[in-house]
Motif scaffolding. Sequence first.
Motif, PDB file in Angstrom:
ATOM      1  N   GLU A   1      -4.249  -6.197  -4.374  1.00 10.64           N
ATOM      2  CA  GLU A   1      -4.849  -7.605  -4.040  1.00 10.64           C
ATOM      3  C   GLU A   1      -3.896  -8.593  -3.118  1.00 10.64           C
ATOM      4  OE1 GLU A   1      -2.778 -10.211  -7.562  1.00 10.64           O
ATOM      5  OE2 GLU A   1      -3.392  -8.335  -8.476  1.00 10.64           O
ATOM      6  N   TYR A   2      -3.294  -7.750  -2.472  1.00  7.11           N
ATOM      7  CA  TYR A   2      -2.197  -8.213  -1.337  1.00  7.11           C
ATOM      8  C   TYR A   2      -2.471  -7.676  -0.022  1.00  7.11           C
ATOM      9  CZ  TYR A   2       0.423 -10.309  -5.229  1.00  7.11           C
ATOM     10  OH  TYR A   2       1.000 -10.893  -6.526  1.00  7.11           O
ATOM     11  N   HIS A   3      -2.723  -6.533  -0.063  1.00  9.83           N
ATOM     12  CA  HIS A   3      -3.093  -5.934   1.305  1.00  9.83           C
ATOM     13  C   HIS A   3      -3.830  -4.529   1.123  1.00  9.83           C
ATOM     14  CE1 HIS A   3      -2.415  -4.389   5.361  1.00  9.83           C
ATOM     15  NE2 HIS A   3      -1.696  -5.422   5.540  1.00  9.83           N
ATOM     16  N   HIS A   4      -4.663  -4.207   2.001  1.00  5.68           N
ATOM     17  CA  HIS A   4      -5.403  -2.819   2.035  1.00  5.68           C
ATOM     18  C   HIS A   4      -4.704  -1.690   2.252  1.00  5.68           C
ATOM     19  CE1 HIS A   4      -5.492  -3.776   6.274  1.00  5.68           C
ATOM     20  NE2 HIS A   4      -5.689  -2.509   6.563  1.00  5.68           N
ATOM     21  N   ARG A   5      -3.513  -1.799   2.405  1.00 16.35           N
ATOM     22  CA  ARG A   5      -2.561  -0.483   2.661  1.00 16.35           C
ATOM     23  C   ARG A   5      -1.296  -1.023   2.154  1.00 16.35           C
ATOM     24  NH1 ARG A   5      -4.957   3.851   4.243  1.00 16.35           N
ATOM     25  NH2 ARG A   5      -3.269   4.684   4.885  1.00 16.35           N
ATOM     26  N   MET A   6      -0.677   0.096   1.757  1.00 14.53           N
ATOM     27  CA  MET A   6       0.784   0.242   1.326  1.00 14.53           C
ATOM     28  C   MET A   6       1.587   1.169   1.783  1.00 14.53           C
ATOM     29  SD  MET A   6       0.570   1.437  -2.753  1.00 14.53           S
ATOM     30  CE  MET A   6       2.290   1.472  -3.058  1.00 14.53           C
ATOM     31  N   PRO A   7       2.884   1.403   1.736  1.00 12.26           N
ATOM     32  CA  PRO A   7       3.881   2.448   2.175  1.00 12.26           C
ATOM     33  C   PRO A   7       3.465   3.813   1.344  1.00 12.26           C
ATOM     34  CG  PRO A   7       5.264   0.520   1.927  1.00 12.26           C
ATOM     35  CD  PRO A   7       3.839   0.299   1.184  1.00 12.26           C
ATOM     36  N   LEU A   8       3.467   4.884   1.796  1.00 12.95           N
ATOM     37  CA  LEU A   8       3.426   6.056   0.812  1.00 12.95           C
ATOM     38  C   LEU A   8       4.842   6.233   0.550  1.00 12.95           C
ATOM     39  CD1 LEU A   8       2.039   8.692  -0.074  1.00 12.95           C
ATOM     40  CD2 LEU A   8       2.999   9.792   2.075  1.00 12.95           C
ATOM     41  N   LEU A   9       4.915   6.088  -0.885  1.00 16.18           N
ATOM     42  CA  LEU A   9       6.336   6.108  -1.509  1.00 16.18           C
ATOM     43  C   LEU A   9       6.449   7.442  -1.943  1.00 16.18           C
ATOM     44  CD1 LEU A   9       6.366   2.642  -3.019  1.00 16.18           C
ATOM     45  CD2 LEU A   9       7.456   3.541  -1.059  1.00 16.18           C
ATOM     46  N   ILE A  10       7.439   8.100  -1.860  1.00 19.63           N
ATOM     47  CA  ILE A  10       7.895   9.667  -2.325  1.00 19.63           C
ATOM     48  C   ILE A  10       8.545   9.352  -3.614  1.00 19.63           C
ATOM     49  CG2 ILE A  10       8.828  11.635  -1.531  1.00 19.63           C
ATOM     50  CD1 ILE A  10       6.424  11.066  -0.041  1.00 19.63           C
TER      51      ILE A  10
END
Length: 186
Positions: free
Chosen positions: A145-154
Motif C-alpha cells: 500500500e506504500y510502494h510497488h517495490r520493496m528491498p529484497l530482504l535476506i
Amino acid sequence: MCGRLNVIDDPLCRVVCEKLGINFKTSTNTDLRPTQDVATIGVLHGELKQLDLPWGIKPDWAKRIIINAQAETVSVKPTFVQAFEYNRVIVPCSGWYEWREEQGKKVKYLFSQGEKNVLYMAGIALEGGSKLVTLTTKPNQQCSEYHHRMPLLIPSDAIVTWISGTGHDAHQLLSHEFDENLSIRA
C-alpha cells in the motif's frame, strides 16, 4: 524505490558483529543517500569482510545513476549478471524510507523492525566490486500500500548463503518473500 536508508550504529554494529563473527563498524546516518558510502558485507580473499561501497553506478548508456536492480532479472541482465554470480553483498540497515502521495503532499515513511532489529538487504558489488546496487522485489502485502517495490530482504540465517554460496543457491533467495511484521511510521 528505496532511495534512502536508515542506519543507527547501536545496536546495528553489535548485532552484525555477533551474528557474523566479524568486525563491523558504521556511523549513524538516518538519511543515507545514493552516492554515499554504505557499509556492506561481502567476501574478500575468502573471508567475510566489511566493504564500504558508494551506492549507485552510472553506466555509459544510462541517463542517470542506477541504485537498484530488480531481483527478478538481476541474474540475466548483462549489466548485473557477473556481479550477481561473483560479488553479492549484504547491506545491514535499521530501515529504509518510501514516500507516498497523501492529500497533495509527499509523506515519508520509515520501514523497520523496531529499534533493536537489523534488516539485511540484498545487494551486488559492480565495477570490480567497488560500487553498490541494492536489489528490489515485489512488495509483500504490508508494504504494497506504500510502494510497488520493496528491498529484497535476506533472512538472517541465509546471509552466508547469499554472500558466498553458489549462484544457484543465491538464485533461490531471489524469490524470498519477507513475511515478518514491519514497523511503518511517518
